[in-house]
Design an enzyme around this catalytic site. Structure first.
Site, PDB file in Angstrom:
ATOM      1  N   ASP A  73       9.812   2.891  -0.346  1.00  0.00           N
ATOM      2  CA  ASP A  73       9.505   3.212   1.055  1.00  0.00           C
ATOM      3  C   ASP A  73       9.011   4.660   1.171  1.00  0.00           C
ATOM      4  O   ASP A  73       8.678   5.128   2.263  1.00  0.00           O
ATOM      5  CB  ASP A  73      10.691   2.926   1.988  1.00  0.00           C
ATOM      6  CG  ASP A  73      11.951   3.676   1.602  1.00  0.00           C
ATOM      7  OD1 ASP A  73      11.929   4.433   0.612  1.00  0.00           O
ATOM      8  OD2 ASP A  73      12.977   3.500   2.301  1.00  0.00           O
ATOM      9  N   SER A  74       8.900   5.348   0.022  1.00  0.00           N
ATOM     10  CA  SER A  74       8.200   6.642  -0.007  1.00  0.00           C
ATOM     11  C   SER A  74       6.725   6.447   0.359  1.00  0.00           C
ATOM     12  O   SER A  74       6.012   7.415   0.606  1.00  0.00           O
ATOM     13  CB  SER A  74       8.322   7.301  -1.388  1.00  0.00           C
ATOM     14  OG  SER A  74       8.023   6.384  -2.421  1.00  0.00           O
ATOM     15  N   ASP A  93      11.486  -1.735  -1.902  1.00  0.00           N
ATOM     16  CA  ASP A  93      12.500  -1.207  -0.986  1.00  0.00           C
ATOM     17  C   ASP A  93      12.548  -2.040   0.292  1.00  0.00           C
ATOM     18  O   ASP A  93      11.503  -2.300   0.904  1.00  0.00           O
ATOM     19  CB  ASP A  93      12.139   0.233  -0.571  1.00  0.00           C
ATOM     20  CG  ASP A  93      12.788   1.275  -1.471  1.00  0.00           C
ATOM     21  OD1 ASP A  93      13.907   1.036  -1.958  1.00  0.00           O
ATOM     22  OD2 ASP A  93      12.162   2.336  -1.668  1.00  0.00           O
ATOM     23  N   LYS A 105      15.366  -3.350  -3.360  1.00  0.00           N
ATOM     24  CA  LYS A 105      16.254  -2.188  -3.513  1.00  0.00           C
ATOM     25  C   LYS A 105      16.786  -1.805  -2.141  1.00  0.00           C
ATOM     26  O   LYS A 105      16.048  -1.859  -1.148  1.00  0.00           O
ATOM     27  CB  LYS A 105      15.501  -1.006  -4.132  1.00  0.00           C
ATOM     28  CG  LYS A 105      16.367   0.261  -4.246  1.00  0.00           C
ATOM     29  CD  LYS A 105      15.787   1.277  -5.217  1.00  0.00           C
ATOM     30  CE  LYS A 105      14.717   2.172  -4.659  1.00  0.00           C
ATOM     31  NZ  LYS A 105      15.109   2.976  -3.482  1.00  0.00           N
ATOM     32  N   GLU A 151      19.610   1.090  -0.071  1.00  0.00           N
ATOM     33  CA  GLU A 151      20.319   2.371  -0.187  1.00  0.00           C
ATOM     34  C   GLU A 151      21.722   2.263   0.391  1.00  0.00           C
ATOM     35  O   GLU A 151      21.893   1.777   1.513  1.00  0.00           O
ATOM     36  CB  GLU A 151      19.538   3.451   0.581  1.00  0.00           C
ATOM     37  CG  GLU A 151      18.163   3.723   0.007  1.00  0.00           C
ATOM     38  CD  GLU A 151      17.420   4.835   0.763  1.00  0.00           C
ATOM     39  OE1 GLU A 151      18.013   5.473   1.657  1.00  0.00           O
ATOM     40  OE2 GLU A 151      16.239   5.050   0.440  1.00  0.00           O
ATOM     41  N   GLU A 154      19.927   9.302  -7.117  1.00  0.00           N
ATOM     42  CA  GLU A 154      18.963  10.335  -6.737  1.00  0.00           C
ATOM     43  C   GLU A 154      19.654  11.665  -6.459  1.00  0.00           C
ATOM     44  O   GLU A 154      20.600  11.736  -5.670  1.00  0.00           O
ATOM     45  CB  GLU A 154      18.177   9.874  -5.492  1.00  0.00           C
ATOM     46  CG  GLU A 154      17.137  10.890  -5.044  1.00  0.00           C
ATOM     47  CD  GLU A 154      16.094  10.345  -4.085  1.00  0.00           C
ATOM     48  OE1 GLU A 154      16.052   9.124  -3.847  1.00  0.00           O
ATOM     49  OE2 GLU A 154      15.305  11.160  -3.566  1.00  0.00           O
TER      50      GLU A 154
HETATM   51  O1  KIV Z   1      11.043   5.179  -2.184  1.00  0.00           O
HETATM   52  C1  KIV Z   1      11.081   5.688  -3.313  1.00  0.00           C
HETATM   53  O2  KIV Z   1      10.072   6.157  -3.857  1.00  0.00           O
HETATM   54  C2  KIV Z   1      12.373   5.745  -4.000  1.00  0.00           C
HETATM   55  C3  KIV Z   1      12.445   6.541  -5.283  1.00  0.00           C
HETATM   56  C4  KIV Z   1      12.487   7.975  -4.963  1.00  0.00           C
HETATM   57  C5  KIV Z   1      13.572   6.109  -6.125  1.00  0.00           C
HETATM   58  O3  KIV Z   1      13.320   5.201  -3.540  1.00  0.00           O
END
Ligand code: KIV
Length: 273
Positions: free
Chosen positions: A53-54, A92, A122, A124, A191
């Protein structure tokens, strides 16, 4: 040493990732959000592609990961899936689509898997999201956990500094990692936490632990592609190794093109019909 070289593995699976941890082979993971970049990173032999989600930051220009939507994540993920032939693809689940309600968590995971064709999701968090994690796993969807600095909670933390330096937070993080393993997660991202704590976590769970800013003594490493390629230049935390300076290379190319157009040097006769 690599027992799972890019030529010997047709498709990376959760089983192969577990074998890598068991044999001591480090796992490589990078983010990708679009077809062209995903194709390059997969051909290079990466083990896991994370549709992170980056994307909210590096693709859409938002300050945090919070605004990206489930539809947008599915769009990015399906572009990546069309490109990647070998790597394992993790997506994510974005903020607001799994935290409060395990039925919604399951619905979000199923939409990602069905509509994008990715291999895992994924999420969090630790004990707070246990019910959501279990519900997704019960549907047969592999889940990767993410502990430590969890960017979807940035407004709770207030800063992007190193997490779990204090004993109470470190203890909870270790317990959360063990809980995620017991639930059935196939891997965990850690992280921005102290290297010694990350090592302790990696030694105390059997599943692979992938670090970003978590030191060398974990089972693999992940970075955001745009950061390690030097496309983004504003973000330079200590843990980031920049492997290229694509911003300079691209700026040069763009400036040369602009100059050629202005000076009528492009196109030439041989570039015309
Ligand atoms: O969204 C992302 O890029 C991440 C990484 C930093 C692990 O969760």
């Amino acid at each position: 040493m690599s027992v799972h070289s890019s030529s010997s593995v047709k498709r990376v699976t959760t089983h192969i990732l577990q074998e890598m941890k068991d044999s001591g082979e480090k796992i490589s993971m990078l983010t990708a959000y679009d077809f062209s970049m995903a194709k390059i990173v997969d051909s290079a032999g990466i083990d896991i592609v994370l549709v992170g989600d980056s994307a909210s930051n590096v693709m859409a220009g938002h300050e945090t990961t919070l605004p990206i939507t489930l539809d947008q994540m599915i769009y990015h993920a399906s572009s990546v899936v069309r490109a990647v032939k070998r790597a394992f693809i993790v997506v994510d689940i974005p903020f607001g689509h799994y935290q409060g309600n395990s039925s919604e968590a399951l619905r979000s995971a199923i939409r990602i898997m069905k509509e994008s064709g990715a291999h895992a999701v994924k999420v969090e968090g630790g004990s707070e999201i246990k019910e959501s994690v279990s519900r997704i796993l019960s549907a047969g969807v592999p889940v990767m956990g993410h502990l430590g600095l969890t960017p979807q909670s940035i407004y709770k933390f207030g800063t992007y500094t190193v997490r779990a330096k204090e004993e109470a937070e470190a203890k909870k993080l270790l317990e959360d990692a063990q809980m995620l393993e017991q639930c059935g997660c196939f891997a965990i991202v850690l992280e921005k936490i102290p290297a010694a704590l990350a090592q302790k976590v990696a030694e105390s769970v059997k599943i692979p632990v992938i670090g970003i800013g978590a030191g060398p003594d974990v089972d693999g490493q992940v970075l955001v592609m745009h950061d390690m390629l030097g496309i983004t230049q504003e973000f330079k935390p200590r843990f980031l190794r920049q492997y290229a300076d694509l911003q300079s290379i691209m700026t040069d190319a763009f400036q040369n093109y602009i100059k050629d157009v202005k000076e009528r040097k492009f196109p030439t006769k041989s570039e015309s019909y």
